[in-house]
Design a protein around this motif. Structure first.
Motif, PDB file in Angstrom:
ATOM      1  N   ARG A 420       0.816  -1.209   0.000  1.00  0.00           N
ATOM      2  CA  ARG A 420       0.000   0.000   0.000  1.00  0.00           C
ATOM      3  C   ARG A 420       0.852   1.263   0.000  1.00  0.00           C
ATOM      4  O   ARG A 420       0.322   2.363  -0.084  1.00  0.00           O
ATOM      5  CB  ARG A 420      -0.920   0.007   1.224  1.00  0.00           C
ATOM      6  CG  ARG A 420      -1.997  -1.064   1.172  1.00  0.00           C
ATOM      7  CD  ARG A 420      -2.945  -0.947   2.352  1.00  0.00           C
ATOM      8  NE  ARG A 420      -4.007  -1.925   2.279  1.00  0.00           N
ATOM      9  CZ  ARG A 420      -5.149  -1.742   1.632  1.00  0.00           C
ATOM     10  NH1 ARG A 420      -5.369  -0.599   1.002  1.00  0.00           N
ATOM     11  NH2 ARG A 420      -6.072  -2.672   1.605  1.00  0.00           N
ATOM     12  N   ASP A 445      -7.544   0.259  -3.842  1.00  0.00           N
ATOM     13  CA  ASP A 445      -8.815   0.602  -3.208  1.00  0.00           C
ATOM     14  C   ASP A 445      -9.177   2.064  -3.425  1.00  0.00           C
ATOM     15  O   ASP A 445     -10.360   2.428  -3.438  1.00  0.00           O
ATOM     16  CB  ASP A 445      -8.737   0.306  -1.705  1.00  0.00           C
ATOM     17  CG  ASP A 445      -8.498  -1.172  -1.425  1.00  0.00           C
ATOM     18  OD1 ASP A 445      -8.877  -1.994  -2.287  1.00  0.00           O
ATOM     19  OD2 ASP A 445      -7.923  -1.513  -0.373  1.00  0.00           O
ATOM     20  N   HIS A 446      -8.179   2.913  -3.567  1.00  0.00           N
ATOM     21  CA  HIS A 446      -8.403   4.338  -3.794  1.00  0.00           C
ATOM     22  C   HIS A 446      -7.591   4.764  -5.012  1.00  0.00           C
ATOM     23  O   HIS A 446      -6.543   4.179  -5.300  1.00  0.00           O
ATOM     24  CB  HIS A 446      -7.988   5.168  -2.565  1.00  0.00           C
ATOM     25  CG  HIS A 446      -8.740   4.793  -1.324  1.00  0.00           C
ATOM     26  ND1 HIS A 446      -9.963   5.329  -1.001  1.00  0.00           N
ATOM     27  CD2 HIS A 446      -8.429   3.915  -0.316  1.00  0.00           C
ATOM     28  CE1 HIS A 446     -10.383   4.817   0.154  1.00  0.00           C
ATOM     29  NE2 HIS A 446      -9.468   3.950   0.586  1.00  0.00           N
ATOM     30  N   ARG A 448      -4.976   6.437  -7.484  1.00  0.00           N
ATOM     31  CA  ARG A 448      -3.585   6.834  -7.295  1.00  0.00           C
ATOM     32  C   ARG A 448      -3.221   7.857  -8.369  1.00  0.00           C
ATOM     33  O   ARG A 448      -3.701   7.790  -9.514  1.00  0.00           O
ATOM     34  CB  ARG A 448      -2.647   5.623  -7.402  1.00  0.00           C
ATOM     35  CG  ARG A 448      -2.765   4.673  -6.240  1.00  0.00           C
ATOM     36  CD  ARG A 448      -2.197   5.324  -4.977  1.00  0.00           C
ATOM     37  NE  ARG A 448      -2.262   4.429  -3.816  1.00  0.00           N
ATOM     38  CZ  ARG A 448      -3.189   4.503  -2.877  1.00  0.00           C
ATOM     39  NH1 ARG A 448      -4.167   5.391  -2.991  1.00  0.00           N
ATOM     40  NH2 ARG A 448      -3.144   3.690  -1.850  1.00  0.00           N
ATOM     41  N   GLY A 484     -11.193  12.462   1.289  1.00  0.00           N
ATOM     42  CA  GLY A 484     -10.263  11.772   2.183  1.00  0.00           C
ATOM     43  C   GLY A 484     -10.785  11.768   3.601  1.00  0.00           C
ATOM     44  O   GLY A 484     -11.955  12.106   3.847  1.00  0.00           O
ATOM     45  N   GLU A 486      -7.313   9.111   3.545  1.00  0.00           N
ATOM     46  CA  GLU A 486      -6.897   7.708   3.412  1.00  0.00           C
ATOM     47  C   GLU A 486      -5.624   7.532   4.241  1.00  0.00           C
ATOM     48  O   GLU A 486      -4.586   8.087   3.907  1.00  0.00           O
ATOM     49  CB  GLU A 486      -6.629   7.353   1.952  1.00  0.00           C
ATOM     50  CG  GLU A 486      -6.097   5.930   1.772  1.00  0.00           C
ATOM     51  CD  GLU A 486      -5.545   5.687   0.371  1.00  0.00           C
ATOM     52  OE1 GLU A 486      -4.998   4.586   0.141  1.00  0.00           O
ATOM     53  OE2 GLU A 486      -5.612   6.606  -0.470  1.00  0.00           O
ATOM     54  N   ARG A 487      -5.746   6.781   5.318  1.00  0.00           N
ATOM     55  CA  ARG A 487      -4.595   6.621   6.219  1.00  0.00           C
ATOM     56  C   ARG A 487      -3.708   5.464   5.739  1.00  0.00           C
ATOM     57  O   ARG A 487      -4.197   4.356   5.484  1.00  0.00           O
ATOM     58  CB  ARG A 487      -5.062   6.359   7.647  1.00  0.00           C
ATOM     59  CG  ARG A 487      -3.940   6.031   8.614  1.00  0.00           C
ATOM     60  CD  ARG A 487      -4.321   6.312  10.045  1.00  0.00           C
ATOM     61  NE  ARG A 487      -4.448   7.750  10.288  1.00  0.00           N
ATOM     62  CZ  ARG A 487      -4.639   8.293  11.501  1.00  0.00           C
ATOM     63  NH1 ARG A 487      -4.727   7.501  12.567  1.00  0.00           N
ATOM     64  NH2 ARG A 487      -4.741   9.605  11.655  1.00  0.00           N
ATOM     65  N   ASP A 505      -2.037  10.774   6.469  1.00  0.00           N
ATOM     66  CA  ASP A 505      -3.432  10.899   6.018  1.00  0.00           C
ATOM     67  C   ASP A 505      -3.416  11.592   4.658  1.00  0.00           C
ATOM     68  O   ASP A 505      -3.067  12.777   4.545  1.00  0.00           O
ATOM     69  CB  ASP A 505      -4.255  11.709   7.022  1.00  0.00           C
ATOM     70  CG  ASP A 505      -4.581  10.907   8.266  1.00  0.00           C
ATOM     71  OD1 ASP A 505      -4.540   9.674   8.185  1.00  0.00           O
ATOM     72  OD2 ASP A 505      -4.840  11.508   9.317  1.00  0.00           O
ATOM     73  N   TYR A 506      -3.803  10.845   3.621  1.00  0.00           N
ATOM     74  CA  TYR A 506      -3.759  11.355   2.249  1.00  0.00           C
ATOM     75  C   TYR A 506      -5.117  11.932   1.857  1.00  0.00           C
ATOM     76  O   TYR A 506      -6.173  11.379   2.206  1.00  0.00           O
ATOM     77  CB  TYR A 506      -3.366  10.241   1.278  1.00  0.00           C
ATOM     78  CG  TYR A 506      -1.877   9.991   1.207  1.00  0.00           C
ATOM     79  CD1 TYR A 506      -1.100  10.637   0.246  1.00  0.00           C
ATOM     80  CD2 TYR A 506      -1.257   9.127   2.091  1.00  0.00           C
ATOM     81  CE1 TYR A 506       0.258  10.411   0.153  1.00  0.00           C
ATOM     82  CE2 TYR A 506       0.104   8.893   2.022  1.00  0.00           C
ATOM     83  CZ  TYR A 506       0.861   9.534   1.052  1.00  0.00           C
ATOM     84  OH  TYR A 506       2.206   9.312   0.976  1.00  0.00           O
ATOM     85  N   TRP A 507      -5.089  13.045   1.092  1.00  0.00           N
ATOM     86  CA  TRP A 507      -6.282  13.714   0.591  1.00  0.00           C
ATOM     87  C   TRP A 507      -6.127  13.977  -0.903  1.00  0.00           C
ATOM     88  O   TRP A 507      -5.046  14.314  -1.371  1.00  0.00           O
ATOM     89  CB  TRP A 507      -6.499  15.065   1.289  1.00  0.00           C
ATOM     90  CG  TRP A 507      -6.767  14.939   2.768  1.00  0.00           C
ATOM     91  CD1 TRP A 507      -5.855  14.742   3.752  1.00  0.00           C
ATOM     92  CD2 TRP A 507      -8.031  15.018   3.395  1.00  0.00           C
ATOM     93  NE1 TRP A 507      -6.470  14.679   4.975  1.00  0.00           N
ATOM     94  CE2 TRP A 507      -7.818  14.855   4.787  1.00  0.00           C
ATOM     95  CE3 TRP A 507      -9.350  15.219   2.931  1.00  0.00           C
ATOM     96  CZ2 TRP A 507      -8.856  14.887   5.703  1.00  0.00           C
ATOM     97  CZ3 TRP A 507     -10.376  15.260   3.852  1.00  0.00           C
ATOM     98  CH2 TRP A 507     -10.126  15.084   5.222  1.00  0.00           C
ATOM     99  N   TRP A 518      -2.328  15.471  -4.692  1.00  0.00           N
ATOM    100  CA  TRP A 518      -2.374  14.417  -3.658  1.00  0.00           C
ATOM    101  C   TRP A 518      -1.550  14.913  -2.480  1.00  0.00           C
ATOM    102  O   TRP A 518      -0.316  14.914  -2.509  1.00  0.00           O
ATOM    103  CB  TRP A 518      -1.798  13.113  -4.215  1.00  0.00           C
ATOM    104  CG  TRP A 518      -2.341  11.875  -3.540  1.00  0.00           C
ATOM    105  CD1 TRP A 518      -3.597  11.688  -3.068  1.00  0.00           C
ATOM    106  CD2 TRP A 518      -1.641  10.657  -3.309  1.00  0.00           C
ATOM    107  NE1 TRP A 518      -3.747  10.431  -2.546  1.00  0.00           N
ATOM    108  CE2 TRP A 518      -2.550   9.765  -2.688  1.00  0.00           C
ATOM    109  CE3 TRP A 518      -0.350  10.214  -3.582  1.00  0.00           C
ATOM    110  CZ2 TRP A 518      -2.205   8.472  -2.326  1.00  0.00           C
ATOM    111  CZ3 TRP A 518      -0.011   8.932  -3.216  1.00  0.00           C
ATOM    112  CH2 TRP A 518      -0.918   8.061  -2.596  1.00  0.00           C
TER     113      TRP A 518
END
Length: 538
Positions: A420, A445-446, A448, A484, A486-487, A505-507, A518
């Motif tokens: 990940r 899952d999210h 990129r 977001g 997304e940890r 923590d991504y946004w 990103w």
């Protein structure tokens, strides 16, 4: 039927003498191996041993004792190849020769000794011829491989047949006392100065092995020390002990090694047949020098080589084309292939591009083609996939052509990897030594970003999560929309310098300028609350 007789040949300085025997260097020389974080001496020359150095000694300590010590890094593959060459050299003494460890040979000389004038003459011939090659050799002849191995390596330690253990211990103490009086700066007798040949009379295995230390039984590391703490320091000390108790206390390895050395359990020699060299040679009646003649000679050699490869069911992965000139000089060009091949026409097309590097000079009178590396070619049944196979072969040939210019290792392909962590979702492998990815690329899952770079600091200029406005790359940006968080946690089992910031923590941030960036907020102890930009979406 004559009793079995085994000759063990040990080269105690093999690693060092392999490098110094041609140069004839007289100074102290050592081969250095890696032992965890330390560098230790692996093999020593006679001059280095005379200076008081011993194998296993740390390199820095050895340099302090012997400032003029020269050293070289150990090359296990080269030493193993050199030992295999010595096994072929030993074929003249016995039809059954086996490599023994990293620095020894084992020969079954049953029924062979009389051809050389007896066992003593045979052993002396081995020692003398090894000396002619610039190698120190110690030999022993006994009824079993285990006994011959033990005598070749430990017979010079005061363990001659018929001597008591007390006498051996007294001599050892006297030797240590003399060494202490000499001091560390004084020389000591080199192990190679002991008798280079030991012969155990037939049927006297128990007698000759009794005074030897238990380490002569080829025990695993640490087992000899465990036996010594119980007072079992000599092989003869084990004879009077109950076998069942020894087996329960130290395991089956001790009893098997003891029985093999004494001849109670057979120990066969496994002599691997020497690999048949895959090469073709062409001697020319008249010297040649034109490129067309070189190409024609290469075509004939490739046809003969590919026929032999086909018989063995193999293909070549590396070729060397050699041309010997009339002046005695030798020129060679190497060709590494991206797939195992035995198609002479295809290989000729790839090799012809490199023949221009050969300078004919006054003429070439001999050509030689060697298959340096081969691989097994497994036959596959064709089920309508011939076109796909042809495309795969064409791609491999293209890799070969490009690799001839930039190197095959410089051409890479990516394979999917399970991670990940951004930037670690692909494995970079050499294209020539890996096939196309068999499994499809997994969908994250999210989403990129299309472009990733090293995290760049972002300066928030307004509150909120994520920041409503921020400054990045010298410009002010305002957030229009954010998705977001997304940890992503770092891989705790790896010490990655890029992820010492801790949790992130991504946004996905859409700015008023239309840029989709990103961003992430780091939660590490040192950078708590820090914001960074890691990439841009399409």
């Amino acid at each position: 039927m004559p009793a079995r007789r085994i000759l063990s040949v040990w080269f105690p300085r093999l690693g060092a003498e392999r490098l110094t025997r041609r140069a004839g260097a007289a100074g102290p020389f050592a081969v250095v191996a890696e032992d965890g974080p330390r560098q230790v001496l692996s093999a020593l020359s006679a001059a280095a041993e005379a200076a008081g150095l011993v194998p296993g000694q740390p390199l820095r300590e050895a340099q302090a004792m012997c400032p003029d010590l020269r050293s070289a890094a150990q090359e296990p593959a080269a030493e193993a190849a050199f030992l295999r060459a010595l096994a072929r050299w030993a074929d003249r003494f016995s039809p059954l020769v086996a490599c023994d460890g990293a620095a020894g040979l084992m020969l079954d000389i049953t029924g062979c000794a009389h051809l050389f004038g007896g066992e003593a003459a045979l052993g002396a011939a081995v020692v003398d011829e090894a000396a002619g090659l610039g190698l120190s050799a110690r030999c022993a002849i006994a009824d079993t491989p285990g006994a011959a191995w033990a005598l070749a390596r430990f017979a010079g330690h005061g363990a001659a047949p018929g001597r008591s253990g007390d006498a051996i211990e007294q001599e050892a103490r006297a030797t240590r006392a003399r060494a202490a009086r000499r001091g560390p700066g004084q020389g000591r007798a080199a192990p190679g100065a002991r008798a280079p040949l030991t012969i155990a009379p037939p049927g006297h295995v128990h007698t000759v092995l009794g005074p030897l230390p238990v380490a002569a039984l080829r025990l695993p590391e640490g087992l000899a020390d465990d036996l010594g703490r119980l007072g079992l320091r000599r092989i003869g000390d084990l004879a009077g002990q109950p076998r069942a108790a020894l087996g329960r206390r130290f395991g089956p390895v001790l009893m098997r090694r003891l029985d093999q050395a004494l001849g109670a359990v057979p120990e066969p020699l496994s002599a691997s047949a020497p690999p048949q060299p895959l090469a073709a040679r062409l001697s020319l009646p008249e010297p040649i020098g034109l490129m067309d003649d070189l190409r024609e000679g290469a075509a004939r050699l490739l046809a003969r080589l590919c026929a032999r490869l086909s018989e063995r069911g193999e293909g070549a992965r590396a070729l060397r084309f050699e041309a010997r000139g009339t002046d005695g000089g030798m020129q060679a060009v190497d060709l590494r292939l991206a797939r195992p091949m035995r198609d002479a026409d295809a290989m000729l097309a790839l090799l012809a591009t490199r023949l221009e590097r050969i300078d004919a000079g006054f003429g070439i009178d001999m050509l030689r083609l060697n298959a340096l590396q081969t691989e097994r070619i497994v036959a596959e049944q064709m089920r309508g996939a011939g076109q796909a196979t042809a495309r795969g072969d064409a791609l491999a040939d293209l890799l070969t052509r490009l690799g001839a210019r930039v190197g095959l290792d410089a051409i890479t392909r990516r394979h999917p990897a399970e991670s990940r962590i951004p930037g670690k979702t692909a494995l970079i492998l050499a294209a020539a030594w890996s096939g196309p990815a068999a499994a499809p690329w997994p969908r994250p899952d999210h989403p990129r970003p299309l472009m990733l770079w090293r995290p760049e600091p972002v300066t928030p200029q307004a509150g909120g999560r994520p920041c409503a406005a921020f400054r990045w790359r010298g410009r002010r940006h305002e957030t229009a929309h954010a998705i977001g968080p997304e940890r992503i946690a770092p891989e705790w089992w790896l010490d990655d310098p890029e992820w010492r910031t801790g949790l992130r923590d991504y946004w996905q941030v859409l700015t008023t300028r239309g840029e989709r960036l990103w961003l992430f907020q780091a939660h590490g102890a040192a950078l708590s609350g820090g914001w960074f930009c890691h990439g841009r979406f399409a």
